[in-house]
Design a protein around this motif. Sequence first.
Motif, PDB file in Angstrom:
ATOM      1  N   GLU A  43      48.008  64.464  48.262  1.00  0.00           N
ATOM      2  CA  GLU A  43      47.953  64.605  46.968  1.00  0.00           C
ATOM      3  C   GLU A  43      48.788  64.306  46.225  1.00  0.00           C
ATOM      4  OE1 GLU A  43      45.170  67.449  46.294  1.00  0.00           O
ATOM      5  OE2 GLU A  43      43.577  66.014  46.987  1.00  0.00           O
ATOM      6  N   ALA A  44      50.520  65.082  46.771  1.00  0.00           N
ATOM      7  CA  ALA A  44      51.328  65.888  46.676  1.00  0.00           C
ATOM      8  C   ALA A  44      52.483  64.968  45.899  1.00  0.00           C
ATOM      9  CB  ALA A  44      52.389  67.118  46.550  1.00  0.00           C
ATOM     10  N   GLY A  45      52.029  63.379  46.556  1.00  0.00           N
ATOM     11  CA  GLY A  45      52.916  61.977  46.278  1.00  0.00           C
ATOM     12  C   GLY A  45      54.018  62.851  46.446  1.00  0.00           C
ATOM     13  N   GLY A  46      54.756  63.549  47.997  1.00  0.00           N
ATOM     14  CA  GLY A  46      55.794  63.692  47.923  1.00  0.00           C
ATOM     15  C   GLY A  46      56.767  64.583  47.563  1.00  0.00           C
ATOM     16  N   ALA A  47      55.720  65.740  46.773  1.00  0.00           N
ATOM     17  CA  ALA A  47      56.922  66.705  46.186  1.00  0.00           C
ATOM     18  C   ALA A  47      56.315  68.146  47.628  1.00  0.00           C
ATOM     19  CB  ALA A  47      56.168  66.649  45.223  1.00  0.00           C
ATOM     20  N   ALA A  48      56.932  68.349  46.813  1.00  0.00           N
ATOM     21  CA  ALA A  48      56.959  70.668  47.316  1.00  0.00           C
ATOM     22  C   ALA A  48      55.232  71.097  47.365  1.00  0.00           C
ATOM     23  CB  ALA A  48      57.963  71.196  48.046  1.00  0.00           C
ATOM     24  N   VAL A  49      55.047  71.717  48.527  1.00  0.00           N
ATOM     25  CA  VAL A  49      53.576  72.210  48.004  1.00  0.00           C
ATOM     26  C   VAL A  49      54.115  73.776  48.670  1.00  0.00           C
ATOM     27  CG1 VAL A  49      51.155  72.640  47.720  1.00  0.00           C
ATOM     28  CG2 VAL A  49      51.797  69.981  47.969  1.00  0.00           C
ATOM     29  N   SER A  50      53.207  74.556  47.409  1.00  0.00           N
ATOM     30  CA  SER A  50      53.949  76.091  47.532  1.00  0.00           C
ATOM     31  C   SER A  50      52.652  76.054  48.850  1.00  0.00           C
ATOM     32  CB  SER A  50      53.728  76.668  46.954  1.00  0.00           C
ATOM     33  OG  SER A  50      52.085  77.505  46.581  1.00  0.00           O
ATOM     34  N   ASP A 257      60.312  63.386  36.556  1.00  0.00           N
ATOM     35  CA  ASP A 257      60.820  62.629  35.422  1.00  0.00           C
ATOM     36  C   ASP A 257      61.261  62.899  34.766  1.00  0.00           C
ATOM     37  OD1 ASP A 257      61.268  61.117  37.770  1.00  0.00           O
ATOM     38  OD2 ASP A 257      59.170  59.527  37.668  1.00  0.00           O
ATOM     39  N   LEU A 258      59.913  63.465  33.290  1.00  0.00           N
ATOM     40  CA  LEU A 258      60.188  64.045  32.383  1.00  0.00           C
ATOM     41  C   LEU A 258      61.514  64.593  32.059  1.00  0.00           C
ATOM     42  CD1 LEU A 258      56.601  63.625  30.835  1.00  0.00           C
ATOM     43  CD2 LEU A 258      58.444  61.994  30.476  1.00  0.00           C
ATOM     44  N   PHE A 259      61.681  66.474  32.700  1.00  0.00           N
ATOM     45  CA  PHE A 259      62.130  66.654  32.508  1.00  0.00           C
ATOM     46  C   PHE A 259      63.480  66.257  32.788  1.00  0.00           C
ATOM     47  CE2 PHE A 259      64.899  69.433  36.204  1.00  0.00           C
ATOM     48  CZ  PHE A 259      64.760  71.033  35.275  1.00  0.00           C
ATOM     49  N   LYS A 283      55.651  67.308  27.170  1.00  0.00           N
ATOM     50  CA  LYS A 283      54.687  66.800  27.828  1.00  0.00           C
ATOM     51  C   LYS A 283      55.260  66.957  29.254  1.00  0.00           C
ATOM     52  CE  LYS A 283      53.854  61.719  28.251  1.00  0.00           C
ATOM     53  NZ  LYS A 283      54.230  60.664  28.047  1.00  0.00           N
ATOM     54  N   SER A 284      56.160  67.130  30.082  1.00  0.00           N
ATOM     55  CA  SER A 284      56.633  67.553  31.549  1.00  0.00           C
ATOM     56  C   SER A 284      55.354  68.586  31.914  1.00  0.00           C
ATOM     57  CB  SER A 284      58.066  67.810  31.943  1.00  0.00           C
ATOM     58  OG  SER A 284      58.459  68.111  32.908  1.00  0.00           O
ATOM     59  N   ALA A 285      55.529  69.457  30.976  1.00  0.00           N
ATOM     60  CA  ALA A 285      54.862  71.114  31.150  1.00  0.00           C
ATOM     61  C   ALA A 285      53.379  70.703  31.291  1.00  0.00           C
ATOM     62  CB  ALA A 285      54.992  72.345  30.739  1.00  0.00           C
ATOM     63  N   GLU A 286      53.057  69.607  29.952  1.00  0.00           N
ATOM     64  CA  GLU A 286      51.047  69.235  29.641  1.00  0.00           C
ATOM     65  C   GLU A 286      51.193  68.827  31.790  1.00  0.00           C
ATOM     66  OE1 GLU A 286      51.335  67.184  26.170  1.00  0.00           O
ATOM     67  OE2 GLU A 286      51.207  69.128  25.314  1.00  0.00           O
ATOM     68  N   LEU A 287      52.038  67.791  31.799  1.00  0.00           N
ATOM     69  CA  LEU A 287      50.534  66.966  33.363  1.00  0.00           C
ATOM     70  C   LEU A 287      51.152  67.947  33.992  1.00  0.00           C
ATOM     71  CD1 LEU A 287      53.708  63.492  32.614  1.00  0.00           C
ATOM     72  CD2 LEU A 287      50.938  63.628  32.452  1.00  0.00           C
ATOM     73  N   ASP A 288      52.119  68.288  34.933  1.00  0.00           N
ATOM     74  CA  ASP A 288      52.183  69.731  35.495  1.00  0.00           C
ATOM     75  C   ASP A 288      52.568  70.824  35.333  1.00  0.00           C
ATOM     76  OD1 ASP A 288      52.781  71.027  37.935  1.00  0.00           O
ATOM     77  OD2 ASP A 288      54.544  69.311  38.659  1.00  0.00           O
ATOM     78  N   PRO A 289      50.986  71.482  35.054  1.00  0.00           N
ATOM     79  CA  PRO A 289      51.423  72.957  34.570  1.00  0.00           C
ATOM     80  C   PRO A 289      52.004  74.488  35.722  1.00  0.00           C
ATOM     81  CG  PRO A 289      49.106  72.579  34.153  1.00  0.00           C
ATOM     82  CD  PRO A 289      49.652  71.568  34.699  1.00  0.00           C
ATOM     83  N   LEU A 293      60.821  74.859  35.256  1.00  0.00           N
ATOM     84  CA  LEU A 293      61.287  74.868  34.710  1.00  0.00           C
ATOM     85  C   LEU A 293      61.212  73.673  33.362  1.00  0.00           C
ATOM     86  CD1 LEU A 293      63.855  72.592  37.644  1.00  0.00           C
ATOM     87  CD2 LEU A 293      64.273  74.870  36.393  1.00  0.00           C
ATOM     88  N   PRO A 294      61.205  72.970  32.998  1.00  0.00           N
ATOM     89  CA  PRO A 294      60.215  72.890  31.973  1.00  0.00           C
ATOM     90  C   PRO A 294      60.363  73.233  30.579  1.00  0.00           C
ATOM     91  CG  PRO A 294      58.350  71.735  32.728  1.00  0.00           C
ATOM     92  CD  PRO A 294      59.620  72.038  34.120  1.00  0.00           C
ATOM     93  N   LEU A 295      59.326  74.264  30.773  1.00  0.00           N
ATOM     94  CA  LEU A 295      59.344  75.637  29.865  1.00  0.00           C
ATOM     95  C   LEU A 295      60.922  76.520  30.270  1.00  0.00           C
ATOM     96  CD1 LEU A 295      55.868  77.062  31.973  1.00  0.00           C
ATOM     97  CD2 LEU A 295      56.049  75.468  29.344  1.00  0.00           C
ATOM     98  N   ALA A 296      61.261  76.737  31.026  1.00  0.00           N
ATOM     99  CA  ALA A 296      62.097  77.474  30.747  1.00  0.00           C
ATOM    100  C   ALA A 296      63.339  76.864  30.074  1.00  0.00           C
ATOM    101  CB  ALA A 296      63.246  77.744  33.166  1.00  0.00           C
ATOM    102  N   TYR A 297      64.122  75.676  30.053  1.00  0.00           N
ATOM    103  CA  TYR A 297      64.792  74.921  29.422  1.00  0.00           C
ATOM    104  C   TYR A 297      64.636  74.963  27.593  1.00  0.00           C
ATOM    105  CZ  TYR A 297      67.671  73.371  33.205  1.00  0.00           C
ATOM    106  OH  TYR A 297      68.898  73.487  34.049  1.00  0.00           O
ATOM    107  N   ALA A 298      62.940  74.739  28.124  1.00  0.00           N
ATOM    108  CA  ALA A 298      62.710  74.356  26.489  1.00  0.00           C
ATOM    109  C   ALA A 298      63.203  75.627  25.254  1.00  0.00           C
ATOM    110  CB  ALA A 298      61.137  74.426  26.463  1.00  0.00           C
ATOM    111  N   ALA A 299      62.883  76.813  26.540  1.00  0.00           N
ATOM    112  CA  ALA A 299      62.933  78.290  26.098  1.00  0.00           C
ATOM    113  C   ALA A 299      64.794  78.701  25.593  1.00  0.00           C
ATOM    114  CB  ALA A 299      62.862  79.129  26.776  1.00  0.00           C
ATOM    115  N   TRP A 300      65.418  77.944  26.169  1.00  0.00           N
ATOM    116  CA  TRP A 300      67.161  77.795  26.480  1.00  0.00           C
ATOM    117  C   TRP A 300      66.795  76.912  25.151  1.00  0.00           C
ATOM    118  CZ3 TRP A 300      70.161  75.492  30.645  1.00  0.00           C
ATOM    119  CH2 TRP A 300      72.157  76.033  30.561  1.00  0.00           C
TER     120      TRP A 300
END
Length: 506
Positions: A43-50, A257-259, A283-289, A293-300
């Motif tokens: 389901e992760a489509g190739g991404a790492a799963v914790s 990709d959006l990030f 939008k990146s954070a909304e797609l993957d809560p 990283l997108p939240l941190a960079y937005a804060a920055w």
Amino acid sequence: MLGAMGTTLGPFTLDHERRQLMRDGRTLALGQRGYVLFETLAEAGGAAVSKDTLMERAWPGLVVEESNLSVQISALRRALGADGDSIVITVPRIGYRLVVRPPSSETLRGPPLIAVLPVLNQGSGDEENDFSDGTVDDVITALSRFKTFAVLSRSASFALRDRGSNAATAARELGVRYILEVGVRRRADRLRVTAQLLSADVGAALFAESYDGSASEVFAFQDRITQAVVGVIEPAIRTAEIERVRRKPPESLDAYDLFLKALPMVYAPTPQRHEEALALLQKSAELDPSFGLPLAYAAWIYEKRISARLPSLGNSDHDNCIALAHAALKVGRSDPIVRAICSFVLYRLERNAAMLEGLREAVRENPNNVVILNLSGIGHQMSGDADEALRCRRRAYELSPSAPDAYVSLHGMGAAEMMRGNLETAVQWCLRSLATFNEWPFTYMTLATCYERLGRMDDARAMVRRLRELNPTLTLTALEEGVDRCDDAYGLAVIPSLRAAGLPER
């Protein structure tokens, strides 16, 4: 894409109704938990799963030891076949990732997978090959500290090496996007190490360099190579990934990709595209809560605007910045770059001295990340610890001296030397920063301060005039308000000189 009844992933088929996994039409002997683990990874489509996510799915509602997951993963790999270790990949410090060659119409989602391969030279002796293998080990360990990509394990990498001329093809089958080849040649008591970063899909070289050293100082030489290679690889992969995303159709962009698409706008020295970057990161954070990283960079971004005294983008950039930083830490605290960005932001805006330790922890966890080092340098500069600031900035520059944003590290060394009282040295570092990029306002602040203290008032006034051209709204009042909010030792150091050199009060 996962369907309701079944999913095909290369040779594998998931039968969701019967909860069975088949390979090339043959049903595999998987237990219930093995099936759930494979399905979750798929389901992760190739991404790492914790590991936490996998344990929650395989043992819902139960508290189990991590060793139980390790046992189930080992059983799953055995059930998949002889290549099971190359299909379920361990992602250090995170969890696991499924790498199955996709049909030609698909591409793996999420952060890229990298393989570091030792290159065996014909006629090489055991010493050269041992050195090459040891260097690859060190590079894999150092790269595994980054969370913006995953690194193929040592065993899988060396198995690829043993495929010889078929290594690149095998790497692509595993979903590897980038291959770092490391080779060694010896002549008398001298060693030459070559490193080449390749794009796995087209074989294009993204980076190539050679390093010479003495065979009598083998461990020191290995350390130097590791530092040099890792310092270049991360920005090279980041640039390649941004270019890859630029070519993708907008409708196919996922959270990662959006990030990536927002990154150039965040790192840009000018603020013109901050709003566009914030929209992409949101939008990146909304797609993957769960993606911190997108939240941190937005804060920055908000912190950058506050520090530069730019107009607010909303009701309260200050409150938005702090809320985003805390949200990023909640979901991404395990990533040292998330921790570094958020620690810096919260130290800057909340006067939270405990956040300095967060910066130190991030540096200890990944001492080869230029962004982390520069943020730690700024934080310690603000706190008045010029010696630690200088150490961080110097290492950042040594890791990546040819990076487009090297001017940040160069100026940081100048600012630290200015605070240490080494004014002439500070001027030289700042002039080198200007030669790299001449629109960074802080470089002019530091130069104006140094020139004023050296009695070179004409030069100091010229720096202030240029500073005002870059930021016409900058005044001493705005600087003093910022210093009052965060006890900025650097700000306290430059304000008297900027006043003497003619920066307006209001």
